[in-house]
Design a protein around this motif. Sequence first.
Motif, PDB file in Angstrom:
ATOM      1  N   VAL A 164      17.041  47.904 -83.876  1.00 19.05           N
ATOM      2  CA  VAL A 164      18.093  48.111 -82.730  1.00 19.05           C
ATOM      3  C   VAL A 164      19.320  48.003 -83.517  1.00 19.05           C
ATOM      4  O   VAL A 164      19.616  47.192 -83.920  1.00 19.05           O
ATOM      5  CB  VAL A 164      18.102  47.435 -81.467  1.00 19.05           C
ATOM      6  N   ALA A 165      20.190  49.089 -83.522  1.00 20.77           N
ATOM      7  CA  ALA A 165      21.538  49.182 -83.982  1.00 20.77           C
ATOM      8  C   ALA A 165      22.617  49.268 -82.874  1.00 20.77           C
ATOM      9  O   ALA A 165      22.493  50.094 -81.921  1.00 20.77           O
ATOM     10  CB  ALA A 165      21.589  50.243 -84.940  1.00 20.77           C
ATOM     11  N   THR A 166      23.756  48.485 -82.756  1.00 19.56           N
ATOM     12  CA  THR A 166      24.684  48.367 -81.818  1.00 19.56           C
ATOM     13  C   THR A 166      25.792  49.375 -82.600  1.00 19.56           C
ATOM     14  O   THR A 166      26.269  49.327 -83.884  1.00 19.56           O
ATOM     15  CB  THR A 166      25.243  47.137 -81.816  1.00 19.56           C
ATOM     16  N   THR A 221      27.755  57.665 -88.523  1.00 21.31           N
ATOM     17  CA  THR A 221      28.222  56.652 -87.384  1.00 21.31           C
ATOM     18  C   THR A 221      28.659  55.595 -87.657  1.00 21.31           C
ATOM     19  O   THR A 221      28.005  54.871 -88.647  1.00 21.31           O
ATOM     20  CB  THR A 221      26.907  56.717 -86.273  1.00 21.31           C
ATOM     21  N   VAL A 222      29.695  54.890 -86.947  1.00 16.77           N
ATOM     22  CA  VAL A 222      30.104  53.494 -87.386  1.00 16.77           C
ATOM     23  C   VAL A 222      29.072  52.615 -86.664  1.00 16.77           C
ATOM     24  O   VAL A 222      29.205  52.484 -85.423  1.00 16.77           O
ATOM     25  CB  VAL A 222      31.631  53.199 -86.650  1.00 16.77           C
ATOM     26  N   ILE A 223      28.281  51.987 -87.413  1.00 13.47           N
ATOM     27  CA  ILE A 223      27.412  50.805 -86.937  1.00 13.47           C
ATOM     28  C   ILE A 223      27.779  49.635 -87.176  1.00 13.47           C
ATOM     29  O   ILE A 223      28.456  49.098 -88.178  1.00 13.47           O
ATOM     30  CB  ILE A 223      26.086  50.985 -87.761  1.00 13.47           C
ATOM     31  N   ASP A 224      27.855  48.813 -86.081  1.00 11.23           N
ATOM     32  CA  ASP A 224      28.456  47.382 -86.032  1.00 11.23           C
ATOM     33  C   ASP A 224      27.241  46.486 -86.578  1.00 11.23           C
ATOM     34  O   ASP A 224      27.633  45.696 -87.427  1.00 11.23           O
ATOM     35  CB  ASP A 224      29.095  47.003 -84.557  1.00 11.23           C
ATOM     36  N   LYS A 225      26.149  46.577 -86.240  1.00 13.84           N
ATOM     37  CA  LYS A 225      25.244  45.685 -86.504  1.00 13.84           C
ATOM     38  C   LYS A 225      23.921  46.281 -86.439  1.00 13.84           C
ATOM     39  O   LYS A 225      23.566  47.032 -85.426  1.00 13.84           O
ATOM     40  CB  LYS A 225      25.319  44.286 -85.968  1.00 13.84           C
ATOM     41  N   VAL A 226      23.002  45.844 -87.262  1.00 12.95           N
ATOM     42  CA  VAL A 226      21.486  46.365 -87.177  1.00 12.95           C
ATOM     43  C   VAL A 226      20.533  45.159 -87.021  1.00 12.95           C
ATOM     44  O   VAL A 226      20.633  44.057 -87.772  1.00 12.95           O
ATOM     45  CB  VAL A 226      20.992  47.037 -88.300  1.00 12.95           C
ATOM     46  N   PHE A 227      19.961  44.878 -85.935  1.00 13.61           N
ATOM     47  CA  PHE A 227      18.773  44.046 -85.548  1.00 13.61           C
ATOM     48  C   PHE A 227      17.422  44.436 -85.990  1.00 13.61           C
ATOM     49  O   PHE A 227      16.855  45.563 -85.400  1.00 13.61           O
ATOM     50  CB  PHE A 227      18.794  43.535 -84.164  1.00 13.61           C
ATOM     51  N   ILE A 228      16.822  43.606 -86.811  1.00 10.37           N
ATOM     52  CA  ILE A 228      15.627  43.881 -87.389  1.00 10.37           C
ATOM     53  C   ILE A 228      14.377  43.001 -87.067  1.00 10.37           C
ATOM     54  O   ILE A 228      14.686  41.851 -87.257  1.00 10.37           O
ATOM     55  CB  ILE A 228      15.394  44.309 -88.860  1.00 10.37           C
ATOM     56  N   HIS A 229      13.297  43.411 -86.632  1.00 12.74           N
ATOM     57  CA  HIS A 229      12.080  42.666 -86.244  1.00 12.74           C
ATOM     58  C   HIS A 229      11.809  41.897 -87.533  1.00 12.74           C
ATOM     59  O   HIS A 229      11.350  42.785 -88.484  1.00 12.74           O
ATOM     60  CB  HIS A 229      10.898  43.476 -85.695  1.00 12.74           C
ATOM     61  N   LYS A 266      24.763  50.578 -97.665  1.00 11.85           N
ATOM     62  CA  LYS A 266      25.875  50.954 -97.065  1.00 11.85           C
ATOM     63  C   LYS A 266      26.894  49.624 -96.563  1.00 11.85           C
ATOM     64  O   LYS A 266      27.783  49.778 -96.160  1.00 11.85           O
ATOM     65  CB  LYS A 266      25.532  51.902 -95.729  1.00 11.85           C
ATOM     66  N   ASN A 267      26.189  48.500 -96.977  1.00 13.19           N
ATOM     67  CA  ASN A 267      26.698  47.372 -96.735  1.00 13.19           C
ATOM     68  C   ASN A 267      27.084  46.923 -95.260  1.00 13.19           C
ATOM     69  O   ASN A 267      28.046  46.698 -94.909  1.00 13.19           O
ATOM     70  CB  ASN A 267      28.131  47.156 -97.652  1.00 13.19           C
ATOM     71  N   ILE A 268      25.955  47.474 -94.363  1.00 10.66           N
ATOM     72  CA  ILE A 268      26.175  47.393 -92.996  1.00 10.66           C
ATOM     73  C   ILE A 268      25.722  45.818 -92.653  1.00 10.66           C
ATOM     74  O   ILE A 268      24.476  45.455 -93.062  1.00 10.66           O
ATOM     75  CB  ILE A 268      25.374  48.457 -92.434  1.00 10.66           C
ATOM     76  N   ASN A 269      26.255  45.349 -91.632  1.00  7.57           N
ATOM     77  CA  ASN A 269      25.874  43.890 -91.075  1.00  7.57           C
ATOM     78  C   ASN A 269      24.593  44.026 -90.502  1.00  7.57           C
ATOM     79  O   ASN A 269      24.185  44.997 -89.824  1.00  7.57           O
ATOM     80  CB  ASN A 269      26.831  43.540 -90.218  1.00  7.57           C
ATOM     81  N   TYR A 270      23.717  43.134 -90.732  1.00  7.87           N
ATOM     82  CA  TYR A 270      22.342  43.112 -90.188  1.00  7.87           C
ATOM     83  C   TYR A 270      21.857  41.725 -90.142  1.00  7.87           C
ATOM     84  O   TYR A 270      22.260  40.732 -90.521  1.00  7.87           O
ATOM     85  CB  TYR A 270      21.424  44.002 -91.001  1.00  7.87           C
ATOM     86  N   SER A 271      20.709  41.707 -89.378  1.00  7.45           N
ATOM     87  CA  SER A 271      20.098  40.322 -88.980  1.00  7.45           C
ATOM     88  C   SER A 271      18.567  40.576 -88.645  1.00  7.45           C
ATOM     89  O   SER A 271      18.352  41.390 -88.095  1.00  7.45           O
ATOM     90  CB  SER A 271      20.658  39.333 -88.159  1.00  7.45           C
TER      91      SER A 271
END
Length: 244
Positions: A71-73, A21-29, A47-52
Amino acid sequence: MKNDNQIFGIRAIIEAIQSGTVIDKVFIHKEAQGELMRELNKVIKAKNINYSYVPVEKLNRMTSMNHQGAVATISPIGFIDLEELIESTLAKKENPLFLILDQLSDARNFGAIIRTAECTGVDGIIIQKQGSAPVNGDTVKTSAGAVFNVPICKVDHIKDAIFHLQGSGIKTVAATEKTDNNIYDIDFSAPVAIIMGNEERGVNPSVLKIVDEKAKLPMYGTIESLNVSVACGAFLYEAVRQRL
């Protein structure tokens, strides 16, 4: 679980990433712990996915569901490889026009820029995976659907993309007030990539050191800078004017 543009829950996000799935960004507590959360961190980094890392209040605003601290967008578009973008564009035209956004952070600015880019014939937009605005509903709305018409490329590092463009015979021009060069003194008729910076910081100083040219817009008011989407429009339409 997921809705149209979000996935919530640690295991669900891990499975989505692993399924392609093409994940744009993952937001992590930012205070989340546990073995499953460590596994999620490992997967997104591999996977070098954008996260914060964010406060739990942000996650609660994003969804009322049980998000378990993550939560991932989902991106509404696919992204093109940089080498493929350059090669395919050069095969079609002699004087391509590219746009590089150096960690632009606001999704609505991003959408407005995409809309202008589509109207001015930009052949591709290049953004960095980490620290860039997401491609989300706000982006789609403010782009007026143009996000589906302009190829967008995500790269690990902006500087590497600039070196690749330069090696392909494409001049790089950074928009910055840290120069004496006026935009109207720059040749935009040749193959060129215009670089726009972050809303607050502008173009990264390390990027400014490697570009071919730097240019600024003349300013006559008391305010020192324009909104980045407005400034980008001025640069792109100067390129259009020179190419007519």
